[in-house]
Design an enzyme around this catalytic site. Sequence first.
Site, PDB file in Angstrom:
ATOM      1  N   HIS A 198      -8.175  -4.038  -7.679  1.00 30.90           N
ATOM      2  CA  HIS A 198      -7.990  -3.352  -6.328  1.00 30.90           C
ATOM      3  C   HIS A 198      -9.175  -3.484  -5.621  1.00 30.90           C
ATOM      4  O   HIS A 198     -10.207  -2.688  -5.955  1.00 30.90           O
ATOM      5  CB  HIS A 198      -7.617  -1.793  -6.748  1.00 30.90           C
ATOM      6  CG  HIS A 198      -6.789  -1.223  -5.675  1.00 30.90           C
ATOM      7  ND1 HIS A 198      -5.639  -1.629  -5.195  1.00 30.90           N
ATOM      8  CD2 HIS A 198      -7.317  -0.278  -4.996  1.00 30.90           C
ATOM      9  CE1 HIS A 198      -5.395  -0.833  -4.247  1.00 30.90           C
ATOM     10  NE2 HIS A 198      -6.226   0.203  -3.783  1.00 30.90           N
ATOM     11  N   ARG A 203       0.808  -1.342   0.029  1.00 32.23           N
ATOM     12  CA  ARG A 203      -0.045   0.075   0.012  1.00 32.23           C
ATOM     13  C   ARG A 203       0.904   1.214  -0.063  1.00 32.23           C
ATOM     14  O   ARG A 203       0.507   2.291  -0.763  1.00 32.23           O
ATOM     15  CB  ARG A 203      -0.769  -0.301   1.170  1.00 32.23           C
ATOM     16  CG  ARG A 203      -1.981   0.985   1.220  1.00 32.23           C
ATOM     17  CD  ARG A 203      -2.888   0.979   2.470  1.00 32.23           C
ATOM     18  NE  ARG A 203      -3.313  -0.216   2.499  1.00 32.23           N
ATOM     19  CZ  ARG A 203      -4.573  -0.849   3.447  1.00 32.23           C
ATOM     20  NH1 ARG A 203      -4.670   0.043   4.429  1.00 32.23           N
ATOM     21  NH2 ARG A 203      -4.858  -1.923   3.418  1.00 32.23           N
ATOM     22  N   TYR A 259     -18.427  12.575 -14.061  1.00 35.77           N
ATOM     23  CA  TYR A 259     -18.374  13.685 -15.108  1.00 35.77           C
ATOM     24  C   TYR A 259     -17.078  13.790 -15.947  1.00 35.77           C
ATOM     25  O   TYR A 259     -16.898  14.510 -16.668  1.00 35.77           O
ATOM     26  CB  TYR A 259     -18.537  14.992 -14.307  1.00 35.77           C
ATOM     27  CG  TYR A 259     -19.948  15.127 -13.499  1.00 35.77           C
ATOM     28  CD1 TYR A 259     -21.095  14.973 -14.313  1.00 35.77           C
ATOM     29  CD2 TYR A 259     -19.820  15.096 -12.212  1.00 35.77           C
ATOM     30  CE1 TYR A 259     -22.241  15.099 -13.762  1.00 35.77           C
ATOM     31  CE2 TYR A 259     -21.094  15.312 -11.553  1.00 35.77           C
ATOM     32  CZ  TYR A 259     -22.410  15.316 -12.124  1.00 35.77           C
ATOM     33  OH  TYR A 259     -23.519  15.293 -11.660  1.00 35.77           O
TER      34      TYR A 259
END
Length: 733
Positions: free
Chosen positions: A83, A37, A127
């Site tokens: 993921h 990570r 968007y």
Amino acid sequence: MTVHTPPPEGGRIVDEPMSEALSRRYLAYALSTITNRALPDVRDGFKPVHRRIMYAMHQMRLNPQAAARKCAKVVGEVMGGYHPHGDASIYDALVRLAQDFSQRYPLVDGQGNFGNIDGDNAAAMRYTECKLTAAAVLLMEGIDQDSVDFKATYDDQDEEPIVLPAGFPNLLANGSSGIAVGMATSIPPHNVGELIDACHLLLERPEATTEELAGIVPGPDFPTGGVAVEGHASILDAYETGRGGVRLRARWETEELGRGVWRIIVTEMPYQVQKSKLIADLADLIEHKKAPLLGDVRDESAEDIRLVIEPKSRTIEPEVLMESLFKLSDLEVRFPINMNVLDATGTPRVMGLKACLQAFLDHRREVLVRRAGWRIERVEKRLHLLEGLRIVFLNLDEVIRIVREEEQPKAVLIARFGLSELQADFILDTRLRQLARIEEMTIENEYKALADELAALQSLSSSPAKQWRQVGKDLEAVRKALVSPRRTTISEAVDTAAIASIEAFIPREAISVILSERGWIRAAKGKVDDPSELKFKEGDSLAFLVPAYTTDKLLVAASDGRIFTVGADKLASGRGHGEPLRLMIDLDEKADIINLLAHQPGGKLLVASKAGYGFVAPEDELLAQKRGGKQVLNGEMLAALRVTGDHVATIGDNIKALIFPLADLPEMGRGKGVKLQSYKQGGLADVAVFDGAHGPEWVDGGGRRRNWPDWKDWLGKRASAGRQGPRGLRKFR
């Protein structure tokens, strides 16, 4: 650890100490955080989430020439296939890869609102659209040619790369930051042209030192530009050890307005500093009078950054104004360097500049060799098929007859011309009309080209020297594709001592500092002739009235043994009730204010504790730079008096008084001090410093000041018990 037999209804009972269970599980969590990570791989510079985003976009064929796709689609592909974490974390990582003010070489071409340097967030993923940039393609180049190892995804439904081929040193080019368990990483961005030049030096001379590499890579190159004012020696040490830091300042210039009027224009911001927050902080400095040289600040930015800073007076030097703001605001920041990465074996290591570049070069060589092996296998297969086609061309009529007339043409072709099964299948799968059009020249040209390529690849695979040369050639091609001018200027460390202090430009005006019993402080202009006319909040009254100047530093002595420093120019106006002193200093709630004085350079204070100990402290050593003040006296402070004489008078709770020479007290910056007067019970009630030529004074119960003409009768040795004081003497003040 003991595993018990499970009960009939099922389940599993494990008997082990709680400390061992927690330790083992937390260690597993810590290792997972470190390796999966928080820390980037030294070879491609990616953490798993970034690598998975890159690979998913590659699989979606979102190359620079393709049309952009919705970010929501990309995030869904990454989350569903690679993921197993939340969509917000994936989208945040994707957005950062697209921000040209976060990445020196953006890897995602974002279309839509992806945030800005003011700190505004990106639009929702539904968007925005994205695709890969040319730089990202260079990092992915050859990934489908067995150049890197793959592993199973979290659900074993697919595979993902362990590391990317990495056409350029992305770790140093774009930098990285992350916090794991017990370790962190912070790597600044650099100029890829300089990094590749440093790689060429290592290829030519592997024994090259970090100092030689630092001559090519002088320092970080941040995407937002700015000026790095860390000395070369400091940066070199950070590159050598992998740990250090660099001070980064905003780039500014002076704009002349005529008639001696000027203003500062900031054109580049320090890395990771939000412009809107910086402006708010500067405005806060003006409001709270913490930046006496700053008159106004406003943002006139459009496409380019234009931050206008106006001085309070045109007589101030621009350099002095900016130096003051560098100290007070994020116009100057320190970027920490902690090059903590995962090496090729997945082990966390702090690596220097040379080690990082060498690890990248070793990776590129491995990628080159694996791609060469992959290509050799396919060229050999194609040559084998072309050899069969050459036989077909030389015996075209016979081959056509066998194919048309024989019941088992494959076996006949193999027996008749000595073909392999692969060649025979290839010939039989070829249409007759295509076979008829085959030209000898076409076959021979392709065969010769592939034979030459095979020889070159085999020579490359067997020669480490040729492999390193090819790595250098590949890097030079990448350099031409990504080369860009350096944005961050590397400057030597600035000598702030050579620049006049801010206090030199504060107008020197007489004030009266007013501190109330409840701790409200303010500054009235001029001298207060009649303290009784001062107004306070209901229930409050005057505690201290100190004449001073706006350029003075005020010393605030507290009963907990600390002395705080407050600038007189930062006090609230005397028109109102002022502001609480505790907002300006970190004074403990249980501590009381013992005294308030205007600092006198070269002056001295007598510091005494309730227990009867004390010493003389130089005022210059009592000035504190922090809100927490300085711990001067070990114990409960009773008095902090300015030394204005040559004798000390003490009186205890037992009403016994003692006078001794001031010279008997040591001079020290902090500590417990020496005993002033001895007591069987109680402690010190009060202390005073006086000039022996005039004698001491004391205040009786009615508040009248009285002389002490026969004070010499109480003269004795320091730390003695003293004798009963004059009638009515309880305190000196």
